[in-house]
Design an enzyme around this catalytic site. Sequence first.
Site, PDB file in Angstrom:
ATOM      1  N   GLY A  11       0.833  -1.214   0.000  1.00  0.00           N
ATOM      2  CA  GLY A  11       0.000   0.000   0.000  1.00  0.00           C
ATOM      3  C   GLY A  11       0.860   1.253   0.000  1.00  0.00           C
ATOM      4  O   GLY A  11       1.832   1.330   0.735  1.00  0.00           O
ATOM      5  N   ARG A  72       1.011  -5.267  -5.101  1.00  0.00           N
ATOM      6  CA  ARG A  72       1.193  -6.396  -4.181  1.00  0.00           C
ATOM      7  C   ARG A  72       1.445  -7.584  -5.109  1.00  0.00           C
ATOM      8  O   ARG A  72       0.619  -7.891  -5.951  1.00  0.00           O
ATOM      9  CB  ARG A  72      -0.062  -6.621  -3.328  1.00  0.00           C
ATOM     10  CG  ARG A  72      -0.467  -5.389  -2.501  1.00  0.00           C
ATOM     11  CD  ARG A  72      -1.515  -5.758  -1.466  1.00  0.00           C
ATOM     12  NE  ARG A  72      -2.285  -4.609  -0.997  1.00  0.00           N
ATOM     13  CZ  ARG A  72      -1.915  -3.810   0.001  1.00  0.00           C
ATOM     14  NH1 ARG A  72      -0.783  -4.006   0.615  1.00  0.00           N
ATOM     15  NH2 ARG A  72      -2.688  -2.809   0.371  1.00  0.00           N
ATOM     16  N   ASP A 103       5.683  -4.656   6.223  1.00  0.00           N
ATOM     17  CA  ASP A 103       6.342  -5.900   6.645  1.00  0.00           C
ATOM     18  C   ASP A 103       6.455  -6.944   5.522  1.00  0.00           C
ATOM     19  O   ASP A 103       7.473  -7.626   5.407  1.00  0.00           O
ATOM     20  CB  ASP A 103       5.677  -6.486   7.894  1.00  0.00           C
ATOM     21  CG  ASP A 103       4.164  -6.607   7.773  1.00  0.00           C
ATOM     22  OD1 ASP A 103       3.611  -6.216   6.725  1.00  0.00           O
ATOM     23  OD2 ASP A 103       3.546  -7.101   8.732  1.00  0.00           O
ATOM     24  N   THR A 125       4.178   2.857   5.429  1.00  0.00           N
ATOM     25  CA  THR A 125       2.789   2.409   5.610  1.00  0.00           C
ATOM     26  C   THR A 125       2.076   3.384   6.543  1.00  0.00           C
ATOM     27  O   THR A 125       2.682   3.888   7.487  1.00  0.00           O
ATOM     28  CB  THR A 125       2.698   0.974   6.183  1.00  0.00           C
ATOM     29  OG1 THR A 125       1.348   0.738   6.617  1.00  0.00           O
ATOM     30  CG2 THR A 125       3.614   0.748   7.378  1.00  0.00           C
ATOM     31  N   ASP A 127      -0.150   2.535   8.558  1.00  0.00           N
ATOM     32  CA  ASP A 127      -0.670   1.782   9.709  1.00  0.00           C
ATOM     33  C   ASP A 127       0.129   1.938  11.013  1.00  0.00           C
ATOM     34  O   ASP A 127      -0.388   1.632  12.085  1.00  0.00           O
ATOM     35  CB  ASP A 127      -0.750   0.285   9.375  1.00  0.00           C
ATOM     36  CG  ASP A 127      -1.719   0.007   8.229  1.00  0.00           C
ATOM     37  OD1 ASP A 127      -2.586   0.858   7.973  1.00  0.00           O
ATOM     38  OD2 ASP A 127      -1.585  -1.064   7.590  1.00  0.00           O
ATOM     39  N   ASP A 129       2.339  -0.016  12.070  1.00  0.00           N
ATOM     40  CA  ASP A 129       2.283  -1.346  12.684  1.00  0.00           C
ATOM     41  C   ASP A 129       3.641  -2.044  12.743  1.00  0.00           C
ATOM     42  O   ASP A 129       3.704  -3.253  12.957  1.00  0.00           O
ATOM     43  CB  ASP A 129       1.259  -2.221  11.931  1.00  0.00           C
ATOM     44  CG  ASP A 129       1.578  -2.362  10.451  1.00  0.00           C
ATOM     45  OD1 ASP A 129       2.475  -1.629   9.961  1.00  0.00           O
ATOM     46  OD2 ASP A 129       0.944  -3.186   9.781  1.00  0.00           O
ATOM     47  N   ARG A 171      -5.427  -1.903   9.631  1.00  0.00           N
ATOM     48  CA  ARG A 171      -5.384  -3.378   9.745  1.00  0.00           C
ATOM     49  C   ARG A 171      -5.585  -3.798  11.201  1.00  0.00           C
ATOM     50  O   ARG A 171      -6.532  -3.365  11.814  1.00  0.00           O
ATOM     51  CB  ARG A 171      -4.051  -3.925   9.209  1.00  0.00           C
ATOM     52  CG  ARG A 171      -3.936  -3.865   7.719  1.00  0.00           C
ATOM     53  CD  ARG A 171      -2.682  -4.579   7.270  1.00  0.00           C
ATOM     54  NE  ARG A 171      -2.315  -4.165   5.948  1.00  0.00           N
ATOM     55  CZ  ARG A 171      -2.813  -4.706   4.826  1.00  0.00           C
ATOM     56  NH1 ARG A 171      -3.649  -5.706   4.889  1.00  0.00           N
ATOM     57  NH2 ARG A 171      -2.436  -4.249   3.647  1.00  0.00           N
TER      58      ARG A 171
HETATM   59  O1  F6P Z   1      -1.723  -1.223   4.941  1.00  0.00           O
HETATM   60  C1  F6P Z   1      -2.296  -0.031   4.522  1.00  0.00           C
HETATM   61  C2  F6P Z   1      -3.787  -0.184   4.320  1.00  0.00           C
HETATM   62  O2  F6P Z   1      -4.297   1.071   3.902  1.00  0.00           O
HETATM   63  C3  F6P Z   1      -4.566  -0.703   5.543  1.00  0.00           C
HETATM   64  O3  F6P Z   1      -4.787   0.282   6.514  1.00  0.00           O
HETATM   65  C4  F6P Z   1      -5.814  -1.229   4.884  1.00  0.00           C
HETATM   66  O4  F6P Z   1      -6.431  -2.219   5.661  1.00  0.00           O
HETATM   67  C5  F6P Z   1      -5.297  -1.790   3.578  1.00  0.00           C
HETATM   68  O5  F6P Z   1      -4.061  -1.151   3.319  1.00  0.00           O
HETATM   69  C6  F6P Z   1      -6.203  -1.617   2.404  1.00  0.00           C
HETATM   70  O6  F6P Z   1      -5.633  -2.261   1.333  1.00  0.00           O
HETATM   71  P1  F6P Z   1      -6.075  -2.058  -0.183  1.00  0.00           P
HETATM   72  O7  F6P Z   1      -5.631  -0.696  -0.608  1.00  0.00           O
HETATM   73  O8  F6P Z   1      -5.392  -3.132  -0.924  1.00  0.00           O
HETATM   74  O9  F6P Z   1      -7.576  -2.146  -0.198  1.00  0.00           O
END
Ligand code: F6P
Length: 320
Positions: A11, A72, A103, A125, A127, A129, A171
């Site tokens: 992300g 990804r 991660d 990120t 997050d 995290d 997350r």
């Molecule tokens: O890891 C970053 C994040 O924005 C999270 O907070 C969220 O759950 C996820 O990615 C959403 O992923 P995507 O953009 O693939 O829907």
Amino acid sequence: LKKIAVLTSGGDSPGMNAAIRAVARGGYNYGMSVYGIERGYQGLIEDQMIGLDQRSVSNVLQRGGTMLRTARCEEFKTVEGRKKALANLKSHGIEGLVVIGGDGSFMGAKLLSEMGMPTIGIPGTIDNDLAYTDFTLGFDTACNTILDAINKVRDTMDSHERVNIMEVMGRNCGDLALHAGLAGGAQAIVVPEVPMTAKEILAKIKEGKDSGKRSSIVVLSEGAGNAETLTKEITKLDSSLSVRSTVLGHIQRGGAPSMVDRRLGTTFGEYAVRILKDGKSNRIVGIKDNKIMDMDIIEGLKVKKVFDKELYDIATIMAK
Ligand code: F6P
């Protein structure tokens, strides 16, 4: 080191462009040629590389997203995929790589290091995290975006004497909800680290109402539930309340990076190039007690995230 490359993976987060720029200009400072790999590990497998001279990173510092795009990538999880990636790096004479991501991206960086490609990770990120670093790149901007939303939603909630359940990203990590909730004056902060039932959340809302509050905002972390469901549950428990929900979604990932994230991206990027130049590999960069540091990837990923209960308790006191 004469040639290095940089990629963004997973992300995107605000400040990634600042980090790319810093790798390009930091590399230039050491007389290196710097390349950008587009679309993360996927682009590495497909050999999508562009030159990044000092000028090609002009005018990106203030932009959200990532100029290199991101993905990804499932193929990189296979030995075949990684072999292709390494062969592409070698065919361009790349001697070091900077990976900006979370991660999952760091696991890829570790594997490349083991295959003989010196690799350094930068934590990108929203997050927050990753426990080995106090802050990840993009977290501050995302918090500010949430705050802006809280401020706007509060105006209308207060006018209508309503309750708003605002669902934020993160997350399984409650940091976005905790920090933005504290700064935004949330009546309750619901995070995966401190589970709370709808009844308990309602009790907090009522406490505010009984003490004279006209409206309240509940900040709900996506890892702790779903805004729509919680709105229904609370309405069912107390039909006298007018409850609305807001799901902020991907708005939290975009926008111009804050000063904090521009500075973090810049210092992370420059530091990553410096340690690559010094011969380091298999390391991740972070910030600890306001000082930029680096650490072994596996050691860094092993560090367990400790929820900031003290901050959470202060937010509870402030909601009185
Ligand atoms: O890891 C970053 C994040 O924005 C999270 O907070 C969220 O759950 C996820 O990615 C959403 O992923 P995507 O953009 O693939 O829907």
